[in-house]
Write a protein that holds these residues in place. Structure first.
Motif, PDB file in Angstrom:
ATOM      1  N   GLY A 167       0.806  -1.230   0.000  1.00 49.22           N
ATOM      2  CA  GLY A 167       0.000   0.000   0.000  1.00 49.22           C
ATOM      3  C   GLY A 167       0.833   1.271   0.000  1.00 49.22           C
ATOM      4  N   ARG A 215       0.587  -4.561   5.571  1.00 47.24           N
ATOM      5  CA  ARG A 215      -0.797  -5.028   5.610  1.00 47.24           C
ATOM      6  C   ARG A 215      -1.070  -5.503   7.023  1.00 47.24           C
ATOM      7  N   GLY A 224      -5.119  -1.959   4.905  1.00 52.44           N
ATOM      8  CA  GLY A 224      -6.020  -3.038   4.479  1.00 52.44           C
ATOM      9  C   GLY A 224      -6.892  -3.579   5.603  1.00 52.44           C
ATOM     10  N   ASP A 252      -7.162   2.328   5.810  1.00 47.25           N
ATOM     11  CA  ASP A 252      -7.699   1.524   4.711  1.00 47.25           C
ATOM     12  C   ASP A 252      -7.957   2.447   3.527  1.00 47.25           C
ATOM     13  N   THR A 267      -8.805   2.627  -0.109  1.00 47.24           N
ATOM     14  CA  THR A 267      -9.341   1.747  -1.144  1.00 47.24           C
ATOM     15  C   THR A 267      -9.692   2.559  -2.374  1.00 47.24           C
ATOM     16  N   ARG A 268      -9.973   1.865  -3.450  1.00 43.02           N
ATOM     17  CA  ARG A 268     -10.443   2.570  -4.642  1.00 43.02           C
ATOM     18  C   ARG A 268     -11.953   2.730  -4.508  1.00 43.02           C
TER      19      ARG A 268
END
Ligand SMILES: Nc1nc2c(ncn2[C@@H]2O[C@H](COP(=O)(O)OP(=O)(O)OP(=O)(O)O)[C@@H](O)[C@H]2O)c(=O)[nH]1
Ligand SMILES: [Mg+2]
Length: 378
Positions: A28, A102, A133, A191, A193-194
């Protein structure tokens, strides 16, 4: 050869602070750079300059960097041996080390070794450990706890609403850093995220990361923070992922489907939007907003064909048309909430006509947006 030398010299001469991102591949790291610079994930990927085989450098902004990101993988092989190794260079140059793990990865001995050895040489180097994540440890019905509850202390183990498997692994990972000399690292659960993943907000933990950065490098944080307009961020990080989530589970927010309860995804979204605009987290804000929009707003979906069909003949849930309809309504509620709470925050009287106009315009635009998103996802 000359190019390499020039590049190396420019790198050493630049005075912008260097943020060293250390982590395994796919942990990430790039997502963090994208978040901090406000650039698209793909843009960041393109903008990286290879330093050597293993390390990559990203200047932001490229023409006159305020911050430099040095992206390295574990590099376990060169631990300690060679003073010219990439690791030794990174160690020398960094103003801040951000370890990216992660959260469910406990096989990180190599990385902890590097942090350990780095601290032995540079005892004062600030270290942040980004635990990424989080949703990988969620059950099917879990969502991010809102407002963000973590402060990096031991109390993070007992935060209300945090799924047990997550708190357990998060704490276990932190314990692996107990042996690091000097001040303990600052732990930041994240976290990123897309939006199309539908895990809202898409920048969970970003605010905490900024706060921690502000403590360590206040001048950098001031220059980078707020690089994008607040409304743009709210659209990308809150409205879009919530609309995707709602479409995925067909969470239609209409009176016929169980009323406008505060448990709906749309209510959660609206409260998050309000919070970003400076309001305290409070479900009353949702009720107030629904009142302002006017009862039956969802049914007044322009009297559209889809709405009527669903209500009249009861189109099966789960059909593509319901998904696109749910996306559109959720998106439009988000846009209207953005307008409503921005006006309220600015102390202006609400113009009901404009509020409804916003809602209806967003409904129209949302259909196309959904089609594009779906195509991208497939
Ligand atoms: N769920 C979740 N996914 C993430 C997070 N951060 C990154 N990802 C996803 O994990 C994948 C890898 O993220 P990157 O940011 O490219 O990771 P990286 O460490 O830069 O990877 P390499 O460049 O290959 O070393 C992407 O699909 C991201 O969308 C996070 O905090 N949560
Ligand atoms: Mg990367």
């Amino acid at each position: 050869m000359q190019d390499d030398l020039d590049q190396a010299r420019a790198w050493v001469d630049a005075d912008a602070p260097v943020l060293w991102l250390l982590g395994k591949t796919q942990s990430g790291k790039t997502s963090i750079v994208a978040e901090m610079t406000g650039q698209g994930y793909d843009e960041v990927g393109r903008g990286y300059k290879p330093m050597t085989q293993e390390s990559r450098l990203y200047d932001f902004p490229p023409e006159k960097p305020a911050m430099r990101f040095l992206d390295t993988r574990g590099l376990a092989d060169c631990v300690d041996s060679d003073p010219d190794s990439e690791l030794a260079q990174a160690r020398e140059q960094a103003h801040l080390l951000v370890v990216v793990l992660r959260v469910d990865d406990l096989d990180v001995k190599d990385i902890v070794d590097i942090v350990d050895q780095t601290r032995r040489r540079r005892r004062e180097l600030p270290v942040i450990v980004a635990q990424t994540g989080l949703h990988r440890c969620y059950g099917e019905h879990d969502r991010h706890v809102h407002p963000y509850p973590f402060d990096g202390s031991c109390d993070d183990a007992d935060r209300a609403g945090v799924p047990y498997p997550l708190s357990r692994v998060m704490l276990a990972q932190r314990l692996l850093f107990d042996r690091i000399p000097g001040t303990p690292p600052l732990f930041v659960p994240l976290d990123f995220t897309r939006p199309e993943q539908g895990i809202a907000p898409a920048d969970y933990g970003a605010e905490r990361l900024w706060d921690v950065l502000e403590q360590i490098l206040p001048e950098v944080s001031e220059r980078l923070r707020g690089h994008t307009a607040r409304s743009t961020t709210i659209r990308a990080k809150v409205i879009l992922p919530w609309a995707m989530a709602a479409a995925t589970v067909n969470a239609v927010p209409i009176p016929v489907a169980g009323g406008l309860g505060s448990a709906s995804l749309q209510a959660a979204m609206v409260v998050q939007i309000a919070q970003r605009l400076g309001f305290p987290t409070n479900w009353d804000l949702w009720r107030e907003f629904v009142g302002a929009l006017g009862a039956g707003f969802a049914l007044g979906f322009g009297g559209s064909w889809a709405a009527q069909q669903i209500l009249k003949v009861g189109l099966g849930w789960g059909t593509a048309i319901v998904a696109s309809w749910t996306f559109a309504i959720t998106w439009a509620i988000g846009e209207a909430a953005l307008y409503y709470f921005s006006e309220k925050a600015a102390g202006r009287d609400l113009d009901h006509e404009r509020l409804r106009a916003r809602y209806h315009q967003a409904l129209r635009e949302a259909r196309d947006r959904y089609k594009t998103l779906k195509r991208d996802r497939e």
